[in-house]
Scaffold this motif. Sequence first.
Motif, short mmCIF file in Angstrom:
data_model
loop_
_atom_site.label_atom_id
_atom_site.label_comp_id
_atom_site.label_asym_id
_atom_site.label_seq_id
_atom_site.Cartn_x
_atom_site.Cartn_y
_atom_site.Cartn_z
N LYS A 277 0.83 -1.20 0.00
CA LYS A 277 0.00 0.00 0.00
C LYS A 277 0.87 1.25 0.00
CE LYS A 277 -3.39 -2.58 2.69
NZ LYS A 277 -4.08 -2.73 3.98
N ALA A 278 0.28 2.35 -0.47
CA ALA A 278 0.94 3.66 -0.47
C ALA A 278 2.32 3.55 -1.09
CB ALA A 278 1.00 4.22 0.94
N PHE B 191 -4.02 -6.60 21.29
CA PHE B 191 -4.51 -7.48 20.23
C PHE B 191 -5.05 -6.67 19.06
CE2 PHE B 191 -4.38 -9.93 24.04
CZ PHE B 191 -3.99 -11.20 23.63
N ILE B 192 -5.05 -7.30 17.87
CA ILE B 192 -5.56 -6.66 16.66
C ILE B 192 -7.03 -6.31 16.86
CG2 ILE B 192 -6.02 -6.99 14.21
CD1 ILE B 192 -3.57 -8.89 14.20
N GLN B 193 -7.38 -5.09 16.52
CA GLN B 193 -8.73 -4.61 16.72
C GLN B 193 -9.58 -4.81 15.47
OE1 GLN B 193 -9.56 -3.24 20.00
NE2 GLN B 193 -7.63 -4.41 20.18
N ASP B 194 -10.87 -5.05 15.71
CA ASP B 194 -11.82 -5.27 14.62
C ASP B 194 -11.99 -3.97 13.82
OD1 ASP B 194 -14.12 -5.73 13.01
OD2 ASP B 194 -14.82 -7.23 14.43
N LEU C 233 -2.47 -11.43 18.68
CA LEU C 233 -1.60 -10.36 19.16
C LEU C 233 -1.22 -9.42 18.02
CD1 LEU C 233 0.93 -12.12 21.56
CD2 LEU C 233 -0.65 -10.29 22.17
N ASP C 234 -1.15 -8.14 18.36
CA ASP C 234 -0.69 -7.12 17.43
C ASP C 234 0.83 -7.05 17.52
OD1 ASP C 234 -0.05 -4.86 16.02
OD2 ASP C 234 -1.37 -3.51 17.11
N GLY C 235 1.50 -7.61 16.53
CA GLY C 235 2.96 -7.67 16.56
C GLY C 235 3.63 -6.32 16.47
N SER C 236 2.88 -5.26 16.18
CA SER C 236 3.47 -3.92 16.15
C SER C 236 3.35 -3.21 17.49
CB SER C 236 2.80 -3.08 15.05
OG SER C 236 1.48 -2.70 15.42
N ASP D 211 0.64 0.16 14.95
CA ASP D 211 1.34 0.84 13.87
C ASP D 211 0.51 0.69 12.60
OD1 ASP D 211 2.96 1.82 11.89
OD2 ASP D 211 4.64 0.47 12.26
N PRO D 212 -0.12 1.76 12.14
CA PRO D 212 -1.00 1.64 10.97
C PRO D 212 -0.26 1.29 9.69
CG PRO D 212 -0.71 3.94 11.56
CD PRO D 212 -0.08 3.14 12.66
N HIS D 213 1.07 1.47 9.66
CA HIS D 213 1.84 1.15 8.47
C HIS D 213 2.28 -0.32 8.42
CE1 HIS D 213 1.93 5.36 7.42
NE2 HIS D 213 2.40 5.67 8.62
#
Length: 584
Positions: A135-136, A276-279, A302-305, A344-346
């Motif tokens: 992306k981007a 954790f990763i959010q919906d 889990l959110d690895g970032s 981290d949104p990226h």
Amino acid sequence: MTKVDCSEDLSMIQSYQLALEPVQAFDSARVQFISAGRMEGWRATVSVKLPDTAAFFMRNRESLVSSEFGPDVRAQVSCFDGDLNSQGLVILGDTQSHIYVLIGALSAERSLTYFSVHVRQKRLNRVSIWQPDVKAEADVEPIIVLEGNDWRELLKAYAERTREYAKMEPLAVESASRLGYCSWYYTYQNVTESEFTESLAVLREHKEAFPVKYAQIDDGYQSHHGDWLVTNQNWPSSLEQVAGKISGTGFVPGIWAMPLLATTTSELFKEHPDWFIQDPHAEGALIIPGWSPPPEERWVCLDGSHPGAQGYLKHVFSTLYRWGYRYFKLDGLGLSYPDGRRHDPHSTGISCLRECLRIIREATADSIILSCGGPLLPCLGLAEHARISGDTGKFWKAEGVPGLAGLRAMDDWETQDPAMPSLSNALQQSLQSWWRYDRWFRADPDVVMLRDENTNLTEGEARMSGLVAMMTGVVFTSDRLDRMGQERIDLLARVSALRLHDMEPLHLEQRGPLSLFIGRQGQRKALAIFNWSSSSVTYDLANSGLFAGSVQEVLQPWGHLSDLCEIPKRDAILLVELECEPEF
């Protein structure tokens, strides 16, 4: 051979965008156009120039659990119109002129790569490529295009190019298989500490026949998924004490965990839901349907970032390492890179997966990491072992799924599903990865199923299981050797003692499952033959042209053979040339 980096050179690959216009007056609470007017990720099309008679197609799997019916190698695509899907790479070709083209991704740093071969009027002339997480300004995962007259050589060349791109050193050639015990396929999640300790004693009694090195606890010891350092009521000892028992018995301690997954009942999730990763469509964590029985069936990833999640992983695995564990089976990786909102949104699912594996790799130092269930290319260089199939089982065709109280009955359509646990599914999927053996990692075909009790398998089917493990060089078992007959123990001894190398399919234009593999055992030419059919088959050694000297069958074992050999239904043999060195 040609390398094409799609991010820089679009002379062969043209990107395109598809306009998506919402229907006027569209009104639904359940459907949202997330990319209206543009196409998510990076897409390209390739126009492939092949002869009119080209109909060869080979698909690849990254997720291990197959979603497509039928063999992965198809010598004669016969549909008039349709799309053939593949992951990571795809091969098209013509069996008459022996012209083959491989198109594959060199890396998976941020995104997996998906391929669709478009068949129009029986012509294979266009391939679509999709990298959803590019992306981007993110770099495109580079694409390589290889051409040649042997599709097997293209696969081996691709394996080497990807290894070099990942800056991995070639794997050392090992003359012996890696041997181990895993508790899962006998007691499944119902394993207790007392039963596991009893199995260790049995393994020690039979160490002459099966010289196990690793003894690995599987699913069933933990209080909840995610709380990996806390045992349940069936495991009164701490994991540190259990590791001491394993090493005290003479084995290297191993343990199973799903490092990125937890249940909503876990203390980890209750205390740190923000890790954790959010919906993306609702408040709260993204829920993943798990395969464990209630109340452990609702999983989160889990959110690895997230720094908190990263610190948690480092703590868990450095602690297990300090307690003595040196073999780590990291399961559930196929569900560990979902779409969702991250700290981290990226970051992407694949980039987070790789970052978490790097953290575990550093925390466990010189241990062996087994990547299980996850995509293969993203794990390159981060795991010494990797599972190359879905789950095996004690049935030839799927007849049940492990549950809390035994095996769940299955509907007729489910028994044919290539994703369902069964020996035939696991063996065929493992053999399709022959080109990865000892090139990317030590290929794990799942445990050998050789026992003659607590099973529905025949002796011939057990031999097929053992032969695949001899080809990969990873021989783990869940069998209780004290409950097996002597013939099956002798079979396990043969399987663990003989290691095969450089095995590859013998026939280029194969119909159905791959059945003949040529390679070597030591410095001698070896031929592995699988009979997948429900009737016996006869093989003519004298007219095969493969062996110059005398041949011995060593799997059954039948001993010296000179002319015809009949292989019973669903069985296998291993022929080794004894008097002459192989000619390569």
